[in-house]
Design an enzyme around this catalytic site. Structure first.
Site: not given
Ligand SMILES: Cc1cc2nc3c(=O)[nH]c(=O)nc-3n(C[C@H](O)[C@H](O)[C@H](O)COP(=O)(O)OP(=O)(O)OC[C@H]3O[C@@H](n4cnc5c(N)ncnc54)[C@H](O)[C@@H]3O)c2cc1C
Lengths: 396, 249
Positions: A141-143, A172, A259, A355, A357, A380
């Site tokens: 995952t990236e920004p 990550i 996963e 539960h 309060g 995931g």
């Molecule tokens: C605590 C935590 C731990 C993590 N650990 C890891 C890690 O170890 N390694 C790693 O690589 N990543 C990791 N992630 C990243 C995680 O896999 C991503 O956050 C996830 O895949 C969603 O990507 P995004 O955050 O970019 O959301 P986006 O892709 O921007 O999506 C935002 C929201 O839009 C909706 N959406 C997206 N696509 C669609 C679609 N096709 N149709 C309809 N709705 C859609 C969904 O509701 C989604 O939640 C982690 C995330 C968290 C929060």
């Protein structure tokens, strides 16, 4: 009751067709480990913001980190169902930050090395991975790209017998404390099909150009360290390519199956633990002259949630069983991730509600569990993305 | 030195035991079963003796239904070398167990039998003592320390008001108390290895024992709920209540 059913009932053992005695013994050992060595310390780990290495080493000692890995590296060569047992029992700990620390290592990150690694890569790392001496993270995952894996922008440029990585990763898990990072980066040139332009690389901690940015401050999973990573002119030997160049997307998709199964199992463990502890509360808490458990509205809601959790758990087992047989279970695994990720949140919301309060207080277990569960429908593979996978496989 | 460790399959200590609707016993259907915790301590002690180079072979024996094999497997996964399952369905009373164990001892000739001091299902606390009597062997019960020497074993026992150490000439029978040790986990690799360790199957008849119960259970009832306590205002009031209400002094 048939004679067979009678015998099952009397034996008091699992009536599941999916599990062998060794699965049950493993479950028993993990459950005891969680009670004795996790639960008493979980709150301290939540406070400090990470799970300590010692507990992972201890899990290594007990063989919990090498369930599916080859015996030559200290693994036990069991199957997907044994992995499900691990995930479910760690989920039951009520400390999902701890659970995800271990499960990302065993089932989401190290799998990239175990499945695609060269003999030399495996020989260099697998024994340490199984023992808990080297902890793994996976960085996809990236920004700018999460659900849309092909949209990543981190690049790996070939330069002599090295690759040079530039870009950044976010969210990550184990990102702060890992020793080994399995990193997705773009390798294809202009015009390359997106699905053929992603490769995976093994980047060791301390490699110049790899910088761990901030540890992220999260809503839940607070005993799990989550980081932002920066790759700035980060040179890794060409031998650190995991699998073939351009095959990274397929590796990621393949490992996602495991996963997602694991996250589903973990979620059902969490949900069951929440139901169990809420039941204890409901049978002792008095209101209007009787325990809350006597209230029809509460009993009915809890009974329905228990039914759903049972259904979710059986779906997890079924998906794992298909996978263990070597069948394609993409449809079932996508259902697992969508259904269980949402269900665990439904369970937490109801359990917290009952539960009163106390459920809103930081001191209650259910408050933490509700926060922890939130990410289960996002990470995931978000529910919506998973449902698209299911929809694609409907009606044709 | 050969060590025999009897292990019993009982309702798991975490399970809230419920009486069957007809009062004929406790509900066993779909209830989680595990090794009696005192027996886990016995297995652990035997393994420690082996690790110290004192014991050479550990045999785990269970008397019970086919599923008691799982209990033996657990002992094997912890570190016992082989198992013996004596298949008996239904209730087996302590005397029958002791008689069967005597048969096993006659066949296997162990130097030491380590048993749990009691099983957490019926809490009888009889089998070890009966076995020692049947064999004519010395016994050290409620052991909190076991120290084998040359042809003898020192057993420290937890007794009211302190510890008593007895020296037993081997062969001997020892029963374990809670503080003897903390049983280890069965690691996953050891669980897998245990699958290959042998378990011999026997019947009570092989040892010439009729295991039919000699006691009849008339009924089984749930313990009555505890009554709420009272706070007393003074020591005087407490003495008064103990004398007149509780009639214990
Ligand atoms: C605590 C935590 C731990 C993590 N650990 C890891 C890690 O170890 N390694 C790693 O690589 N990543 C990791 N992630 C990243 C995680 O896999 C991503 O956050 C996830 O895949 C969603 O990507 P995004 O955050 O970019 O959301 P986006 O892709 O921007 O999506 C935002 C929201 O839009 C909706 N959406 C997206 N696509 C669609 C679609 N096709 N149709 C309809 N709705 C859609 C969904 O509701 C989604 O939640 C982690 C995330 C968290 C929060």
């Amino acid at each position: 009751m048939t004679a067979l059913a009678q015998a099952d009932a009397e034996s008091g053992t699992s009536r599941s067709p999916y599990f062998e005695p060794e699965h049950e013994m493993l479950r028993e050992q993990i459950r005891r480990f969680v009670e004795d060595e996790v639960k008493p310390h979980g709150l301290a780990w939540e406070e400090q913001g990470f799970t300590p290495r010692e507990i992972l080493l201890r899990m290594g000692e007990l063989g919990f980190l090498g369930i599916r890995y080859p015996a030559e590296y200290g693994g036990s060569e069991l199957d997907t169902l044994a992995t499900v047992v691990l995930a479910e029992e760690l989920g039951r700990s009520t400390f999902s930050g701890f659970a995800i620390t271990a499960l990302v290592h065993t089932d989401m990150a190290s799998v990239h090395i175990a499945h695609a690694g060269s003999q030399a890569q495996k020989d260099a790392h697998m024994a340490d991975i199984v023992a808990g001496r080297k902890i793994c993270a996976v960085a996809v995952t990236e920004p700018g790209a999460g659900s849309d894996v092909k949209g990543i922008r981190t690049r790996a440029r070939r330069d002599g017998d090295a690759y040079v990585l530039d870009g950044s990763k976010i969210y990550i898990t184990n990102g702060v404390l890992a020793d080994l990072y399995c990193v997705a980066a773009k390798t294809g040139g202009e015009g390359e099909r997106p699905s053929r332009s992603v490769s995976m690389f093994l980047v060791e901690k301390g490699t110049p150009g790899l910088r761990v940015g901030r540890a992220l401050d999260k809503h839940g999973w607070r005993s799990s360290d989550t980081a932002e990573l920066f790759f700035e002119n980060c040179r890794v030997p060409a031998a650190n390519l995991l699998g073939e160049e351009g095959h990274g997307f397929y590796a990621i998709m393949r490992n996602f199956q495991n996963e997602r199964t694991v996250i589903g199992a973990m979620a059902m463990g969490e949900a069951q633990a929440a139901i169990d502890l809420t039941l204890d509360w409901l049978t002792s808490r008095q209101a209007f002259g009787e325990p809350l458990w006597a209230k029809g509205a509460i009993r009915q809601r809890m009974a329905m949630l228990q039914s759903k959790v049972e259904a979710g758990r059986q779906l997890v087992y079924h998906a794992a069983w298909l996978d263990a047989r070597g069948a394609d279970a993409t449809r079932e695994v996508s259902m697992v991730k969508a259904y269980c990720g949402d269900l665990v949140n439904e369970v937490m919301a109801a359990c917290l509600q009952f539960h009163g309060g106390l459920g809103f207080m930081r001191e209650s277990t259910i408050e933490r569990m509700a926060r922890d569960a939130r990410v289960q429908s996002i990470g995931g593979g978000a529910t919506e993305v998973m449902l698209e996978e299911v929809a694609k496989r409907m009606g044709r | 030195m050969k060590v025999l460790v009897p292990v019993k399959r009982v309702i798991d200590y975490n399970v809230k035991v419920r009486v069957k609707a007809d009062g004929s016993g406790v509900e066993l259907a779909n209830v989680k079963m595990s090794m009696n915790p005192f027996d886990e301590i016995a297995v652990e002690e035997a393994i420690r003796l082996k690790e110290k180079g004192k014991a050479t072979e550990i045999i785990a024996v269970s008397i019970g239904p086919q599923q008691a094999q799982e209990t033996i497997r657990t002992a094997l996964a912890m570190g016992a070398d082989r198992g013996i399952l004596v298949k008996v369905d239904g209730t087996v009373e302590p005397l029958a167990v002791a008689k069967i164990l005597k048969g096993v001892v006659d066949e296997e000739n162990p130097d030491l039998v380590i048993l749990g001091k009691q099983a957490i299902d019926d809490d009888c606390n009889q089998t070890g003592q009966m076995l020692a009597a049947l064999l004519g062997w010395p016994q050290g019960t409620f052991a909190s320390k076991v120290e084998p020497g040359d042809g003898s074993v020192d057993v420290t026992r937890e007794v009211d008001g302190g510890l008593q150490t007895v020296s037993l000439k081997m062969p001997a029978v020892v029963t374990t108390d809670l503080r003897l040790n903390e049983p280890r986990y069965a690691s996953l690799p050891n669980i897998m290895k245990a699958k290959k360790k042998p378990i011999a199957e026997k019947t009570a008849a092989d040892y010439g024992v009729d295991p039919a119960p000699r006691l009849t259970v008339l009924k089984t009832v749930e313990p009555g709920g505890r009554k709420a306590g009272v706070k007393v205002g003074s020591a005087g009031e407490l003495v008064e209540k103990l004398k007149n209400e509780a009639a214990v002094i």
